[in-house]
Motif scaffolding. Structure first.
Motif, PDB file in Angstrom:
ATOM      1  N   VAL A  57      -7.652   3.481  -4.448  1.00 19.16           N
ATOM      2  CA  VAL A  57      -6.379   2.910  -4.880  1.00 19.16           C
ATOM      3  C   VAL A  57      -5.262   3.914  -4.629  1.00 19.16           C
ATOM      4  O   VAL A  57      -5.391   5.112  -4.919  1.00 19.16           O
ATOM      5  CB  VAL A  57      -6.439   2.538  -6.381  1.00 19.16           C
ATOM      6  N   GLU A 117      -8.539  -5.650  -6.473  1.00 16.41           N
ATOM      7  CA  GLU A 117      -7.536  -6.462  -5.798  1.00 16.41           C
ATOM      8  C   GLU A 117      -6.337  -5.631  -5.367  1.00 16.41           C
ATOM      9  O   GLU A 117      -5.768  -5.851  -4.289  1.00 16.41           O
ATOM     10  CB  GLU A 117      -7.136  -7.625  -6.703  1.00 16.41           C
ATOM     11  N   VAL A 118      -5.932  -4.688  -6.211  1.00 14.41           N
ATOM     12  CA  VAL A 118      -4.861  -3.776  -5.814  1.00 14.41           C
ATOM     13  C   VAL A 118      -5.268  -3.023  -4.544  1.00 14.41           C
ATOM     14  O   VAL A 118      -4.496  -2.907  -3.590  1.00 14.41           O
ATOM     15  CB  VAL A 118      -4.527  -2.783  -6.945  1.00 14.41           C
ATOM     16  N   TYR A 133      -5.225  -5.354  -1.336  1.00 14.49           N
ATOM     17  CA  TYR A 133      -3.908  -5.624  -0.777  1.00 14.49           C
ATOM     18  C   TYR A 133      -3.248  -4.362  -0.249  1.00 14.49           C
ATOM     19  O   TYR A 133      -2.522  -4.399   0.753  1.00 14.49           O
ATOM     20  CB  TYR A 133      -3.027  -6.327  -1.807  1.00 14.49           C
ATOM     21  N   THR A 134      -3.502  -3.222  -0.873  1.00 14.95           N
ATOM     22  CA  THR A 134      -2.978  -1.962  -0.355  1.00 14.95           C
ATOM     23  C   THR A 134      -3.553  -1.674   1.025  1.00 14.95           C
ATOM     24  O   THR A 134      -2.833  -1.271   1.953  1.00 14.95           O
ATOM     25  CB  THR A 134      -3.311  -0.806  -1.317  1.00 14.95           C
ATOM     26  N   SER A 135      -4.853  -1.887   1.184  1.00 11.08           N
ATOM     27  CA  SER A 135      -5.507  -1.689   2.468  1.00 11.08           C
ATOM     28  C   SER A 135      -4.961  -2.650   3.515  1.00 11.08           C
ATOM     29  O   SER A 135      -4.688  -2.259   4.668  1.00 11.08           O
ATOM     30  CB  SER A 135      -7.024  -1.868   2.312  1.00 11.08           C
ATOM     31  N   ILE A 180      -2.020  -4.181   3.566  1.00  8.82           N
ATOM     32  CA  ILE A 180      -0.639  -3.797   3.895  1.00  8.82           C
ATOM     33  C   ILE A 180      -0.631  -2.632   4.879  1.00  8.82           C
ATOM     34  O   ILE A 180       0.130  -2.615   5.857  1.00  8.82           O
ATOM     35  CB  ILE A 180       0.134  -3.436   2.610  1.00  8.82           C
ATOM     36  N   LEU A 206       2.769  -9.790   0.858  1.00 10.46           N
ATOM     37  CA  LEU A 206       1.658  -8.932   0.435  1.00 10.46           C
ATOM     38  C   LEU A 206       2.116  -7.857  -0.538  1.00 10.46           C
ATOM     39  O   LEU A 206       1.404  -7.528  -1.494  1.00 10.46           O
ATOM     40  CB  LEU A 206       1.002  -8.276   1.655  1.00 10.46           C
ATOM     41  N   THR A 207       3.305  -7.312  -0.334  1.00 14.20           N
ATOM     42  CA  THR A 207       3.820  -6.269  -1.225  1.00 14.20           C
ATOM     43  C   THR A 207       4.083  -6.819  -2.616  1.00 14.20           C
ATOM     44  O   THR A 207       3.800  -6.155  -3.624  1.00 14.20           O
ATOM     45  CB  THR A 207       5.104  -5.658  -0.634  1.00 14.20           C
ATOM     46  N   GLN A 216       0.651  -7.323  -4.222  1.00 18.68           N
ATOM     47  CA  GLN A 216       0.106  -6.030  -4.629  1.00 18.68           C
ATOM     48  C   GLN A 216       0.708  -5.572  -5.952  1.00 18.68           C
ATOM     49  O   GLN A 216      -0.007  -5.111  -6.860  1.00 18.68           O
ATOM     50  CB  GLN A 216       0.384  -4.988  -3.548  1.00 18.68           C
ATOM     51  N   GLU A 235      -0.675  -7.571  -8.839  1.00 15.09           N
ATOM     52  CA  GLU A 235      -2.025  -7.139  -9.210  1.00 15.09           C
ATOM     53  C   GLU A 235      -1.980  -5.818  -9.981  1.00 15.09           C
ATOM     54  O   GLU A 235      -2.789  -5.592 -10.890  1.00 15.09           O
ATOM     55  CB  GLU A 235      -2.906  -6.997  -7.966  1.00 15.09           C
ATOM     56  N   GLU A 236      -1.048  -4.940  -9.634  1.00 16.29           N
ATOM     57  CA  GLU A 236      -0.891  -3.699 -10.388  1.00 16.29           C
ATOM     58  C   GLU A 236      -0.508  -3.991 -11.832  1.00 16.29           C
ATOM     59  O   GLU A 236      -1.050  -3.370 -12.769  1.00 16.29           O
ATOM     60  CB  GLU A 236       0.164  -2.806  -9.724  1.00 16.29           C
TER      61      GLU A 236
END
Length: 352
Positions: A27, A79-80, A83-85, A87, A112-113, A116, A119-120
């Motif tokens: 993360v 999930e964070v 989506y980070t991956s 992005i 996507l941002t 993300q 989800e955070e």
């Protein structure tokens, strides 16, 4: 929970328990996530287009409710990271993730941002609840994602989204049974916020153990979680769908035989495999029992076939998951199905 993007039109069969491992992914903590400062939380809220709940939580909850909160936090971390991956791959034009049209790329990254950041907030909210009840918050693990393109990632997101959203009503029911009704609106709001228009009129029901098993089998790097051992849930053994490649992508929404496999447990007495049945779970219907046929043991691996009873109504498109259980298990409900001593799965089958 994963938000499905509307461009998915793939007809496919996805088996998350047999995916190929990718490089471990952590993360991103550049904003001190999962412990951002108040000012950093404001920035996350602005990107997410909303805020953390500011109502007063209950004074105390039951231990089983703490298990649910821990599971939610662990899943949100996954999930964070997902989506980070994604992005990062799109931003860096990694092969399979490169989008030639600038405006399309800009629009996708904006979506996507925002997801993300949402989800955070979900993860922070779950851990804040644990802190409020004077227990240690869950910490992120290392993760692996098998997708190699934007299309793969969206398909993967759609499948696991269905699993998790099918689990949250189970959590709501458990909260009510424990008398912790004050937490139900928050869990319900997550369902409403994240649920896309499903391929099914009723989401396929899952349980915390089923979702926890799928998460650990498919995405969590084994041994990388600092304190997931505090989550009092089961991790079942792997059950794999053996149909891949062109056959998998050409899976038609029709009744047919599917091939599965599983590994014999190491050491100890081996169960009587003739006493096992496959259970298919689709929508909110009673699990369907299927007999094992063409059973073949090769070394430590058991291969078999089972009939996939698609009919378009009581057994429809969208997510189906398969569980290998004792033939004398209680097939009346999903929770009773997985209470037996022999459980393999879930094998996830997505027909869109």
């Amino acid at each position: 929970m994963i938000v499905s993007l509307s461009s998915v039109s793939l007809i496919g069969l996805i088996c998350l328990s047999a995916i190929v491992s990718a490089a471990p992914f952590a993360v991103d903590s550049s904003n001190n996530f999962p412990n951002p400062s108040p000012d950093q939380i404001k920035i996350i809220e602005a990107v997410a287009h909303g805020s953390l709940p500011n109502g007063k939580p209950p004074a105390k909850v039951e231990n089983n409710t703490l298990t649910s909160l821990r599971f939610i936090a662990l899943n949100e971390f996954f999930e964070v990271a997902f989506y980070t991956s994604l992005i990062a791959n799109v931003t860096q034009n990694v092969t399979g993730y490169d989008i030639k049209e600038p405006e399309a790329k800009k629009s996708l990254l904006a979506t996507l941002t925002a997801i993300q950041a949402q989800e955070e907030l979900h993860a922070i909210n779950a851990n804040n609840a644990l802190k409020n009840f004077k227990v240690d918050p869950i910490q992120p693990c290392l993760y692996q994602f098998p997708s190699t393109s934007v299309q793969d990632a969206i398909t993967l997101a759609t499948t696991f989204n269905d699993v998790v959203l099918g689990t949250l009503p189970d959590i709501q029911q458990l909260l009510g049974a424990a008398g912790d009704v004050g937490l139900i609106p928050g869990v319900g709001s997550v369902i409403g916020q994240e649920d896309p228009q499903s391929a099914l009129p009723f989401l396929t029901r899952a349980t915390r153990d089923i979702a926890f098993s799928a998460l650990n089998q498919a995405f969590v790097v084994k041994g990388s979680c600092p304190n997931s051992n505090t989550i009092a849930l089961k991790i079942f053994e792997h059950l794999t769908v053996d149909a891949f490649g062109a056959k998998a992508l050409a899976l038609h929404p029709s009744p047919q035989n599917l091939q599965f496999s599983f590994q014999l447990p190491a050491g100890g007495a081996k169960p009587n495999w003739s006493g096992l049945s496959l259970a298919f779970v689709n929508q909110q219907n009673v699990p369907v029992k299927a007999q094992l046929s063409c059973v073949l043991v090769k070394g430590n691996t058991v291969h078999f076939e089972a009939h996939f009873p698609f009919n378009g109504t009581t057994f429809g498109s969208g997510l189906t998951f398969a569980m290998l259980v004792s033939a004398d298990a209680d097939f009346s409900t999903v929770p009773s199905l997985v209470q037996g001593p022999v459980v393999f799965g879930p094998a996830l089958i997505e027909v869109n």
